[in-house]
Design a protein around this motif. Structure first.
Motif, mmCIF file in Angstrom:
data_model
loop_
_atom_site.group_PDB
_atom_site.id
_atom_site.type_symbol
_atom_site.label_atom_id
_atom_site.label_comp_id
_atom_site.label_asym_id
_atom_site.label_seq_id
_atom_site.Cartn_x
_atom_site.Cartn_y
_atom_site.Cartn_z
ATOM 1 N N LEU A 42 40.955 17.954 -25.517
ATOM 2 C CA LEU A 42 40.064 17.207 -26.268
ATOM 3 C C LEU A 42 38.817 18.058 -27.129
ATOM 4 O O LEU A 42 38.188 17.541 -28.130
ATOM 5 N N GLU A 43 38.642 19.073 -26.417
ATOM 6 C CA GLU A 43 37.609 20.008 -27.083
ATOM 7 C C GLU A 43 37.791 20.350 -28.321
ATOM 8 O O GLU A 43 37.038 20.977 -29.222
ATOM 9 N N GLU A 44 39.362 20.656 -28.838
ATOM 10 C CA GLU A 44 39.759 21.061 -29.973
ATOM 11 C C GLU A 44 39.725 19.954 -31.117
ATOM 12 O O GLU A 44 40.246 20.183 -32.334
ATOM 13 N N LEU A 45 39.238 18.797 -30.933
ATOM 14 C CA LEU A 45 39.100 17.870 -31.696
ATOM 15 C C LEU A 45 37.781 17.752 -32.749
ATOM 16 O O LEU A 45 36.944 17.982 -32.311
ATOM 17 N N PRO A 46 38.093 17.858 -34.142
ATOM 18 C CA PRO A 46 36.852 18.048 -34.948
ATOM 19 C C PRO A 46 35.881 16.738 -34.745
ATOM 20 O O PRO A 46 36.386 15.522 -34.389
ATOM 21 N N ALA A 47 34.954 17.010 -35.155
ATOM 22 C CA ALA A 47 33.973 15.795 -34.882
ATOM 23 C C ALA A 47 34.039 14.705 -35.962
ATOM 24 O O ALA A 47 33.850 13.447 -35.801
ATOM 25 N N SER A 48 34.784 14.935 -36.805
ATOM 26 C CA SER A 48 35.257 14.196 -37.845
ATOM 27 C C SER A 48 36.546 13.272 -37.394
ATOM 28 O O SER A 48 36.733 12.320 -38.189
ATOM 29 N N THR A 49 37.092 13.463 -36.394
ATOM 30 C CA THR A 49 38.232 12.402 -35.866
ATOM 31 C C THR A 49 37.675 11.103 -35.688
ATOM 32 O O THR A 49 36.794 11.011 -35.257
ATOM 33 N N SER A 50 38.796 10.384 -36.412
ATOM 34 C CA SER A 50 38.338 8.913 -36.542
ATOM 35 C C SER A 50 39.357 7.920 -35.841
ATOM 36 O O SER A 50 39.096 7.006 -35.146
ATOM 37 N N HIS A 51 40.640 8.655 -35.513
ATOM 38 C CA HIS A 51 41.678 7.892 -34.670
ATOM 39 C C HIS A 51 42.256 8.665 -33.826
ATOM 40 O O HIS A 51 42.252 9.710 -34.034
ATOM 41 N N ALA A 52 42.836 8.062 -32.834
ATOM 42 C CA ALA A 52 43.568 9.127 -31.868
ATOM 43 C C ALA A 52 44.751 8.179 -31.382
ATOM 44 O O ALA A 52 44.867 7.065 -31.563
ATOM 45 N N LEU A 53 45.800 9.023 -31.021
ATOM 46 C CA LEU A 53 47.137 8.528 -30.328
ATOM 47 C C LEU A 53 47.394 9.226 -29.161
ATOM 48 O O LEU A 53 47.415 10.590 -29.285
ATOM 49 N N LEU A 54 47.416 8.519 -28.191
ATOM 50 C CA LEU A 54 48.075 9.205 -26.810
ATOM 51 C C LEU A 54 49.358 8.608 -26.356
ATOM 52 O O LEU A 54 49.766 7.561 -26.601
ATOM 53 N N LEU A 55 50.255 9.748 -26.355
ATOM 54 C CA LEU A 55 51.541 9.632 -26.049
ATOM 55 C C LEU A 55 52.064 10.065 -24.557
ATOM 56 O O LEU A 55 51.429 11.370 -24.040
ATOM 57 N N ARG A 56 52.934 9.550 -23.941
ATOM 58 C CA ARG A 56 53.514 10.093 -22.613
ATOM 59 C C ARG A 56 54.926 9.834 -22.673
ATOM 60 O O ARG A 56 55.355 8.661 -22.741
ATOM 61 N N ASP A 57 55.542 10.813 -22.349
ATOM 62 C CA ASP A 57 57.147 10.691 -22.352
ATOM 63 C C ASP A 57 57.809 9.942 -23.778
ATOM 64 O O ASP A 57 58.471 9.015 -23.482
ATOM 65 N N GLY A 58 57.032 10.114 -24.612
ATOM 66 C CA GLY A 58 57.588 9.590 -25.975
ATOM 67 C C GLY A 58 56.977 8.187 -26.397
ATOM 68 O O GLY A 58 57.282 7.774 -27.218
ATOM 69 N N ALA A 59 56.180 7.753 -25.266
ATOM 70 C CA ALA A 59 55.769 6.268 -25.348
ATOM 71 C C ALA A 59 54.308 6.287 -25.772
ATOM 72 O O ALA A 59 53.652 7.126 -25.040
ATOM 73 N N VAL A 60 53.896 5.345 -26.583
ATOM 74 C CA VAL A 60 52.361 5.223 -26.798
ATOM 75 C C VAL A 60 51.569 4.662 -25.610
ATOM 76 O O VAL A 60 51.989 3.530 -25.187
ATOM 77 N N VAL A 61 50.735 5.425 -25.165
ATOM 78 C CA VAL A 61 49.835 5.016 -24.295
ATOM 79 C C VAL A 61 48.629 3.928 -24.639
ATOM 80 O O VAL A 61 48.276 3.202 -24.357
ATOM 81 N N ALA A 62 48.038 4.720 -25.870
ATOM 82 C CA ALA A 62 47.040 3.921 -26.587
ATOM 83 C C ALA A 62 46.933 4.408 -28.224
ATOM 84 O O ALA A 62 47.368 5.767 -28.319
ATOM 85 N N ALA A 63 46.446 3.740 -28.796
ATOM 86 C CA ALA A 63 46.241 4.182 -30.322
ATOM 87 C C ALA A 63 45.195 3.302 -30.968
ATOM 88 O O ALA A 63 44.954 2.178 -30.535
ATOM 89 N N GLY A 64 44.503 3.780 -31.944
ATOM 90 C CA GLY A 64 43.359 3.015 -32.385
ATOM 91 C C GLY A 64 42.321 3.967 -32.671
ATOM 92 O O GLY A 64 42.201 5.298 -32.813
ATOM 93 N N GLY A 65 41.177 3.396 -32.867
ATOM 94 C CA GLY A 65 39.664 4.230 -33.064
ATOM 95 C C GLY A 65 39.535 5.269 -31.964
ATOM 96 O O GLY A 65 39.828 4.615 -30.755
ATOM 97 N N VAL A 66 39.080 6.351 -32.253
ATOM 98 C CA VAL A 66 38.755 7.343 -31.279
ATOM 99 C C VAL A 66 38.119 6.837 -30.275
ATOM 100 O O VAL A 66 38.145 7.040 -29.095
#
Length: 104
Positions: A42-66
């Motif tokens: 997470l420390e490598e995300l630019p401050a301008s990051t607006s959205h995020a997608l979390l994946l685990r084993d190829g499945a979406v855990v969460a997606a949307g606004g950061v």
């Protein structure tokens, strides 16, 4: 479109911060430029990051606004490990949550 896969791997902290500042400047000066950045840190995300997608084993855990996606519960669920997430001064960080439990 700008695609970045682990762009700060191997950089020292100063070089990492310079790259992230450049990405933020690019987002400001070229607002129509879409970018995708892949990272495990997470420390490598630019401050301008607006959205995020979390994946685990190829499945979406969460997606949307950061702010809705990068929460302690969702990041912990993604890694199946208790992770404390913090957002301060426009930047994200993650660390092990000692004695914590994994919850969604």
């Amino acid at each position: 479109m700008l695609l970045l896969d682990e762009p700060t791997t191997g950089l020292d902290v100063a070089a990492r911060e310079q790259l992230l500042d450049t990405l933020d400047m690019l987002a400001e000066t070229h607002p129509d430029l879409a970018s995708v950045l892949v990272t495990h840190h997470l420390e490598e995300l630019p401050a301008s990051t607006s959205h995020a997608l979390l994946l685990r084993d190829g499945a979406v855990v969460a997606a949307g606004g950061v702010d809705e996606v990068l929460t302690t519960g969702q990041v912990s669920a993604c890694f199946a490990y208790p992770i404390e997430v913090e957002h301060r001064d426009g930047r994200w960080s993650a660390r092990i949550r000692r004695g914590g439990r994994v919850s969604a």
